[in-house]
Design a protein around this motif. Structure first.
Motif, mmCIF file in Angstrom:
data_model
loop_
_atom_site.group_PDB
_atom_site.id
_atom_site.type_symbol
_atom_site.label_atom_id
_atom_site.label_comp_id
_atom_site.label_asym_id
_atom_site.label_seq_id
_atom_site.Cartn_x
_atom_site.Cartn_y
_atom_site.Cartn_z
ATOM 1 N N PRO A 1 0.813 -1.225 0.000
ATOM 2 C CA PRO A 1 0.000 0.000 0.000
ATOM 3 C C PRO A 1 0.842 1.268 0.000
ATOM 4 O O PRO A 1 0.380 2.317 -0.441
ATOM 5 N N ASP A 2 2.079 1.183 0.471
ATOM 6 C CA ASP A 2 2.978 2.344 0.437
ATOM 7 C C ASP A 2 3.807 2.367 -0.840
ATOM 8 O O ASP A 2 4.781 3.106 -0.942
ATOM 9 N N LYS A 3 3.415 1.552 -1.837
ATOM 10 C CA LYS A 3 4.081 1.442 -3.134
ATOM 11 C C LYS A 3 5.479 0.848 -3.023
ATOM 12 O O LYS A 3 6.312 1.027 -3.900
#
Length: 351
Positions: free
Chosen positions: A25-27
């Protein structure tokens, strides 16, 4: 990577099998357990093309006439090189950092808009010596990266300075060698060596101005080696393994005690998996040649000198590097890589 710039290398993204990892989700890039402990495979062809184009941009430009500064002569100048790259190619989009999110400071998983040109700026100092020799030292940087370049040139003017008779009609001739190396990143090591030959002819104008057109050929050899790259940098392999040490008499493979030979030195995991240790890799080393033509002109008024320069590949990198040493799975690793070109400008003072 908070200090990285948009065109800095991001080699962890260059894999052939994206299923070996997940995008969090934080890439960030994480190991994918669903891959059944599949090891991520390096995209060595993408790395080779990236090195080829970085190397062209930082290579010695040979931006000078065949005439040296002369015995006791001295020159200091600034040079700006603008090198075209294949910015639409995947290896540039995946292989460079791209912009940060202004709120979270996280980098994206690709650089959606790489620069069309690599901009290289350098400070040069030239010094003439007896018998037509000249040495040059240079230091520079690539804009929008953390990469710093440094190097030196040595030149020998075989035929220069004639002003009377038949020799005054003939062009001047020089040969030289040069090297550039790059620092500022742990992702790769890059060195470019070159030899060149060129001719030029000074044309006096109105007594105080000298215009010197020149042209030449340059052969380059590019040496690129990757650093140690974690292809799943957001997975902590030690914690994922629940690391207890290496398989040795002091730390046996079951992590509980007792002897379990053979002692192979592999990580001992208590309840975890050692699979992510295999995702720290090095890419295949790059060794390649390039053949370049260059031409330009210098305009000198008293002590001030201005120059413009153009350099281009004679043949494509694929044609210049043939044979099994340049192949991956039977295909040339530089296939599809186009000819590059550079426009350069310089401004300096001659003493």
């Amino acid at each position: 990577m908070a200090a990285a710039d948009t065109m800095d290398p991001a080699l962890a993204r260059l894999v052939r099998d994206a299923g070996c990892r997940l995008v969090g989700p934080d890439k960030g890039l994480y190991y994918n357990p669903a891959s059944r402990y599949q090891r991520c495979q390096t995209d060595d062809a993408a790395f080779a093309k990236l090195i080829a184009q970085y190397g062209f941009a930082v290579a010695p430009s040979a931006m000078h006439s065949a005439r040296t500064t002369g015995y006791g002569g001295f020159e200091i100048g600034l040079e700006a090189d603008f090198t075209k790259i294949d910015s639409d190619a995947d290896y540039w989009k995946l292989g460079t950092q791209g912009p940060q999110d202004p709120a979270t400071k996280d980098f994206s998983i690709e650089n959606r808009s790489p620069d069309d040109f690599l901009q290289h700026y350098a400070l040069k100092v030239r010094k003439g010596f007896p018998f037509g020799f000249e040495l040059t030292g240079t230091v520079g940087f690539l804009a929008n990266t953390s990469l710093i370049s440094a190097g030196a040139d040595m030149r020998w003017a075989l035929f220069e300075g004639f002003r009377r008779g038949l020799p005054a009609i003939l062009p001047e001739l020089a040969v030289g060698g040069s090297v550039r190396t790059v620092t500022g990143t742990e992702e790769f090591q890059l060195t470019v060596a070159g030899v060149d030959a060129q001719i030029s002819k000074p044309l006096p104008i109105a007594g105080t101005v000298v215009l010197t057109p020149y042209a030449g050929y340059q052969w380059l050899r590019i040496f690129g080696d990757s650093g140690l790259i974690d292809l799943t940098p957001n997975t902590d392999a030690v914690n994922y393994c629940n690391f207890r040490g290496l398989n040795s008499p002091a730390t046996p493979a079951d992590g509980q005690g007792g002897e379990t030979p053979p002692f192979d030195g592999q990580p001992v995991c208590a309840g975890g998996s050692q699979a992510d240790f295999n995702n720290t890799v090095v890419f295949d080393a790059v060794r390649m040649s390039r053949h370049r033509l260059h031409f330009g002109a210098q305009l000198r008024f008293q002590m001030v000198k201005f120059g413009a320069h153009f350099v281009t590949d004679v043949v494509t990198p694929e044609d210049a590097n043939q044979g099994e040493d340049y192949e991956i799975a039977g295909e040339n690793k530089f296939a599809g890589l186009g000819q590059q070109w550079t426009i350069a400008l310089d401004l300096g003072a001659v003493f």
